[in-house]
Design a protein around this motif. Structure first.
Motif, mmCIF file in Angstrom:
data_model
loop_
_atom_site.group_PDB
_atom_site.id
_atom_site.type_symbol
_atom_site.label_atom_id
_atom_site.label_comp_id
_atom_site.label_asym_id
_atom_site.label_seq_id
_atom_site.Cartn_x
_atom_site.Cartn_y
_atom_site.Cartn_z
ATOM 1 N N LEU A 191 0.830 -1.197 0.000
ATOM 2 C CA LEU A 191 0.000 0.000 0.000
ATOM 3 C C LEU A 191 0.869 1.253 0.000
ATOM 4 O O LEU A 191 0.680 2.165 -0.817
ATOM 5 N N ARG A 192 1.840 1.295 0.910
ATOM 6 C CA ARG A 192 2.710 2.479 1.015
ATOM 7 C C ARG A 192 3.502 2.715 -0.271
ATOM 8 O O ARG A 192 3.668 3.849 -0.711
ATOM 9 N N GLU A 193 3.999 1.630 -0.852
ATOM 10 C CA GLU A 193 4.767 1.755 -2.098
ATOM 11 C C GLU A 193 3.928 2.331 -3.234
ATOM 12 O O GLU A 193 4.476 2.830 -4.219
ATOM 13 N N ASN A 194 2.614 2.240 -3.105
ATOM 14 C CA ASN A 194 1.719 2.711 -4.155
ATOM 15 C C ASN A 194 0.967 3.979 -3.763
ATOM 16 O O ASN A 194 -0.087 4.280 -4.322
ATOM 17 N N GLY A 195 1.518 4.733 -2.811
ATOM 18 C CA GLY A 195 0.944 6.026 -2.462
ATOM 19 C C GLY A 195 -0.318 5.951 -1.628
ATOM 20 O O GLY A 195 -1.119 6.881 -1.633
ATOM 21 N N LEU A 196 -0.486 4.858 -0.913
ATOM 22 C CA LEU A 196 -1.645 4.685 -0.035
ATOM 23 C C LEU A 196 -1.152 4.611 1.406
ATOM 24 O O LEU A 196 -0.327 3.766 1.741
ATOM 25 N N ARG A 197 -1.637 5.519 2.234
ATOM 26 C CA ARG A 197 -1.174 5.617 3.621
ATOM 27 C C ARG A 197 -2.195 4.962 4.549
ATOM 28 O O ARG A 197 -3.329 5.434 4.669
ATOM 29 N N PRO A 198 -1.837 3.857 5.199
ATOM 30 C CA PRO A 198 -2.771 3.230 6.135
ATOM 31 C C PRO A 198 -3.169 4.198 7.246
ATOM 32 O O PRO A 198 -2.327 4.767 7.924
ATOM 33 N N ARG A 199 -4.462 4.404 7.378
ATOM 34 C CA ARG A 199 -5.018 5.272 8.427
ATOM 35 C C ARG A 199 -5.435 4.425 9.626
ATOM 36 O O ARG A 199 -5.205 4.792 10.764
ATOM 37 N N ARG A 200 -6.087 3.306 9.360
ATOM 38 C CA ARG A 200 -6.514 2.371 10.412
ATOM 39 C C ARG A 200 -6.142 0.965 9.979
ATOM 40 O O ARG A 200 -6.350 0.595 8.819
ATOM 41 N N VAL A 201 -5.619 0.183 10.909
ATOM 42 C CA VAL A 201 -5.279 -1.208 10.650
ATOM 43 C C VAL A 201 -5.863 -2.002 11.802
ATOM 44 O O VAL A 201 -5.518 -1.771 12.960
ATOM 45 N N LEU A 202 -6.771 -2.897 11.487
ATOM 46 C CA LEU A 202 -7.430 -3.671 12.528
ATOM 47 C C LEU A 202 -7.833 -5.034 12.003
ATOM 48 O O LEU A 202 -7.386 -5.442 10.933
ATOM 49 N N SER A 203 -8.670 -5.717 12.750
ATOM 50 C CA SER A 203 -9.083 -7.066 12.388
ATOM 51 C C SER A 203 -10.557 -7.268 12.685
ATOM 52 O O SER A 203 -11.225 -6.401 13.233
ATOM 53 N N ASP A 204 -11.040 -8.440 12.329
ATOM 54 C CA ASP A 204 -12.441 -8.794 12.548
ATOM 55 C C ASP A 204 -12.627 -9.785 13.689
ATOM 56 O O ASP A 204 -13.726 -10.256 13.923
ATOM 57 N N GLY A 205 -11.568 -10.135 14.374
ATOM 58 C CA GLY A 205 -11.678 -11.057 15.501
ATOM 59 C C GLY A 205 -11.594 -12.516 15.076
ATOM 60 O O GLY A 205 -11.335 -12.848 13.925
ATOM 61 N N PHE A 206 -11.834 -13.370 16.030
ATOM 62 C CA PHE A 206 -11.781 -14.822 15.810
ATOM 63 C C PHE A 206 -13.209 -15.345 15.702
ATOM 64 O O PHE A 206 -13.867 -15.590 16.704
ATOM 65 N N TRP A 207 -13.682 -15.497 14.496
ATOM 66 C CA TRP A 207 -15.071 -15.901 14.261
ATOM 67 C C TRP A 207 -15.182 -17.284 13.646
ATOM 68 O O TRP A 207 -16.267 -17.808 13.491
ATOM 69 N N ASP A 208 -14.062 -17.897 13.292
ATOM 70 C CA ASP A 208 -14.086 -19.171 12.566
ATOM 71 C C ASP A 208 -13.982 -20.368 13.503
ATOM 72 O O ASP A 208 -13.197 -21.273 13.293
ATOM 73 N N ALA A 209 -14.788 -20.362 14.574
ATOM 74 C CA ALA A 209 -14.800 -21.474 15.522
ATOM 75 C C ALA A 209 -15.290 -22.735 14.797
ATOM 76 O O ALA A 209 -16.034 -22.636 13.831
ATOM 77 N N PRO A 210 -14.858 -23.900 15.244
ATOM 78 C CA PRO A 210 -14.227 -24.187 16.521
ATOM 79 C C PRO A 210 -12.709 -24.043 16.482
ATOM 80 O O PRO A 210 -12.078 -24.233 15.464
ATOM 81 N N TYR A 211 -12.186 -23.717 17.649
ATOM 82 C CA TYR A 211 -10.746 -23.618 17.843
ATOM 83 C C TYR A 211 -10.251 -24.624 18.879
ATOM 84 O O TYR A 211 -9.111 -25.046 18.824
ATOM 85 N N ILE A 212 -11.093 -24.951 19.843
ATOM 86 C CA ILE A 212 -10.673 -25.784 20.961
ATOM 87 C C ILE A 212 -11.440 -27.108 20.916
ATOM 88 O O ILE A 212 -12.676 -27.114 20.986
#
Length: 171
Positions: free
Chosen positions: A108-129
């Motif tokens: 993104l940066r190499e192409n002139g795009l500056r990250p303003r927010r970087v986050l995630s959507d959490g762990f929704w693909d259960a099962p994990y345990i």
């Protein structure tokens, strides 16, 4: 712009004043420079062999100050190591371009795009345990992502989810 006619028809119903194109992200060359204020690429880039070229095209078609909303599987997700080949990013055989967040942000940066927010959507693909009922895991692991979506606040850090989500400005 989408490759799915059904998605475009639904978008037109929901946004009657919108202008929609049946077009692949890999075929944006015909679009004018700086012709978009917003580009949304939600789970697109991982399906493209030339994602770096598409990011360059996103930057080209975005007007100065325009926004890119990007979501893609998070190769740094700790659950990738837990689930191994059953991780959501690996289960789809059309996921041919998975990268770590650092690599997406660099592109993104190499192409002139500056990250303003970087986050995630959490762990929704259960099962994990193993041995813990799926419904309990979905409630426990999915609650933060659901809360984030309902409240409209981006608070889940990128290392805490299945997908990387980036809001970037065109500089």
């Amino acid at each position: 712009m989408d490759i799915n006619p059904w998605a475009l028809a639904e978008a037109q119903i929901n946004t009657p004043q919108g202008q929609f194109l049946l077009l692949s992200a890999e075929d944006m060359g015909a679009l004018c420079d700086q012709s978009f204020a917003i580009v949304v690429a939600k789970h697109v880039l991982e399906h493209l062999s030339a994602a770096d070229e598409v990011i360059a095209e996103f930057s080209r078609v975005l007007s100065p100050g325009g926004l890119l909303l990007l979501a893609t599987p998070n190769l740094d997700s700790p659950m990738r190591r837990v689930k191994k080949d059953k991780w959501i990013g690996y289960r789809d055989p059309t996921h041919i371009n998975l990268k770590a967040p650092f690599d997406w942000l660099r592109l993104l940066r190499e192409n002139g795009l500056r990250p303003r927010r970087v986050l995630s959507d959490g762990f929704w693909d259960a099962p994990y345990i193993p041995l813990v009922p799926d419904v309990i895991q979905k409630l426990f692991f999915g609650a933060p992502g659901g809360l984030q979506a309902v409240l409209g606040w981006g608070f889940i850090p990128p290392w805490m989810g299945e997908s990387l989500i980036v809001l970037a400005d065109k500089v």
